[in-house]
Design an enzyme around this catalytic site. Structure first.
Site, PDB file in Angstrom:
ATOM      1  N   LYS A  53       0.754  -1.279  -0.012  1.00 41.50           N
ATOM      2  CA  LYS A  53      -0.015   0.110  -0.056  1.00 41.50           C
ATOM      3  C   LYS A  53       0.874   1.110   0.236  1.00 41.50           C
ATOM      4  O   LYS A  53       0.525   2.181  -0.720  1.00 41.50           O
ATOM      5  CB  LYS A  53      -0.935   0.148   1.047  1.00 41.50           C
ATOM      6  N   GLN A  97      -4.853  -1.812   9.626  1.00 38.91           N
ATOM      7  CA  GLN A  97      -4.736  -3.116   8.887  1.00 38.91           C
ATOM      8  C   GLN A  97      -5.206  -4.138   9.885  1.00 38.91           C
ATOM      9  O   GLN A  97      -4.813  -4.226  10.898  1.00 38.91           O
ATOM     10  CB  GLN A  97      -3.278  -3.222   8.556  1.00 38.91           C
ATOM     11  N   ASP A 120     -11.214   2.576   3.398  1.00 39.26           N
ATOM     12  CA  ASP A 120     -11.588   0.900   3.307  1.00 39.26           C
ATOM     13  C   ASP A 120     -12.830   0.814   3.284  1.00 39.26           C
ATOM     14  O   ASP A 120     -13.412  -0.426   2.821  1.00 39.26           O
ATOM     15  CB  ASP A 120     -11.042   0.242   4.491  1.00 39.26           C
TER      16      ASP A 120
END
Ligand code: NAP
Length: 291
Positions: A53, A97, A120
């Site tokens: 990422k 995460q 997200d």
């Protein structure tokens, strides 16, 4: 002959388009979009995902910040950091995460992120807004699949779409998107581990999306001639011939299914690369002040 849906090339193309957009923003005096990622602990998979990422941020011309904690961080400390990021005007979007250590409640953490910074797309506000067709951040994997279908000109309106799997991160949002008029506009069936007649359901599909995490589950006898097959599965299977000791296996038995298809995604190189790319697209939107 089938079309191989190349997620790697499509993702590279989209990242180049994002970079162009970012350079226009910078030229007009705006700052670069800024993504922050919180990584707790040292899980190998999570380390790789976050590293990729950060690299994708560089490719897109974004600013990125990696915030690391040891896995003994308390839930309260993590929530405190999330609150800070929610109020930090320099950060456009951020992710935590997953998975998190067992003593931290993932749902509490997900709901603590401000929906306007939840790139997200996991916050219930974004999930709910997506379900009723309002502007929102759509989670990366389903958005990536939708984008592949669109970019490859695969007709979805009025088609029969069968989705294998009903998880919150893939199956359910995928079904919502494929059903909605402004996205897939398809007739959607969702199958799971309790579904009766699963093979027959699959055989009806013009578009079959497999997201169950069972290597090689979808065989040729489950696929209609001329269908489009999207393989979301990425299961690590032991492979002594690889340096890593494993390879990624999809849910579709590619060799036997591909010849029956109009189009199909490979694993790896299909849905996977699109996922990080869609996180970048959501960050660009956040940086531009829109969802
Ligand atoms: P998950 O949370 O484990 O959900 C799996 C779903 O598949 C469940 O709904 C389960 O049914 C269903 N299922 C399992 N075995 C089945 C069977 N034999 N027949 C029918 N349905 C079955 O998985 P997930 O997080 O959605 O992930 C699915 C796969 O996609 C995994 O391989 C994962 O690694 C991969 N993935 C890839 C990406 C990417 O970027 N490429 C992103 C996310 C996930 P029940 O609900 O009845 O248990």
């Amino acid at each position: 002959m089938y079309t191989l849906i190349d997620g790697k090339a499509t993702a590279a193309q989209i990242k180049a388009e994002i970079r162009e957009e970012v350079e226009k923003m910078v030229a007009s005096g705006q700052r670069r979009p800024h993504l922050a990622a919180i990584l707790v602990g040292h899980d190998g998979g999570s380390e790789t995902y976050v590293h990729n990422k950060v690299l994708a941020c560089e490719a897109c011309g974004f600013t990125s910040t990696l915030i690391r904690y040891e896995d003994n961080i308390t839930e309260a400390e993590l929530l405190q950091k999330i609150d800070e990021l929610n109020h930090d005007d320099d950060i456009d979007g951020f992710i935590v995460q997953l998975p998190l250590p067992k003593h931290i409640n993932e749902q509490t953490v997900t709901e603590a992120i401000h929906p306007g910074k939840d790139v997200d797309g996991f916050h219930p506000t974004n999930v709910g807004r997506m379900a009723i067709g309002l502007p929102c951040f759509i989670s990366a994997t389903p958005l990536g699949i939708l984008t592949l279908l669109q970019r490859y000109g695969i007709a979805t309106s009025g088609k029969k779409c069968v989705i294998l799997g009903r998880s919150n991160i893939v199956g359910k949002p995928m079904a919502q998107l494929m059903m909605q008029k402004q996205y897939g506009d398809s007739t959607v069936t969702v199958c799971h581990s309790r579904s009766a007649n699963l093979k027959e359901e699959c055989r009806q599909a013009d578009i079959l999306i497999a997201a169950i995490g069972r290597p090689g589950f979808v065989t040729a006898d489950m696929v209609k001639e001329g269908a489009t097959v999207i393989d979301v599965g990425t299961t690590r299977v032991p492979d002594a011939s690889r340096k890593s000791g494993f390879r990624l296996s999809g849910d579709v038995c590619f060799q036997e299914v591909a010849p029956k298809c109009a189009a199909i995604t490979p694993v790896p190189g299909g849905v996977g690369p699109m996922t990080i790319c869609m996180l970048m697209l959501n960050t660009l939107k956040a940086g531009q002040g829109c969802e």
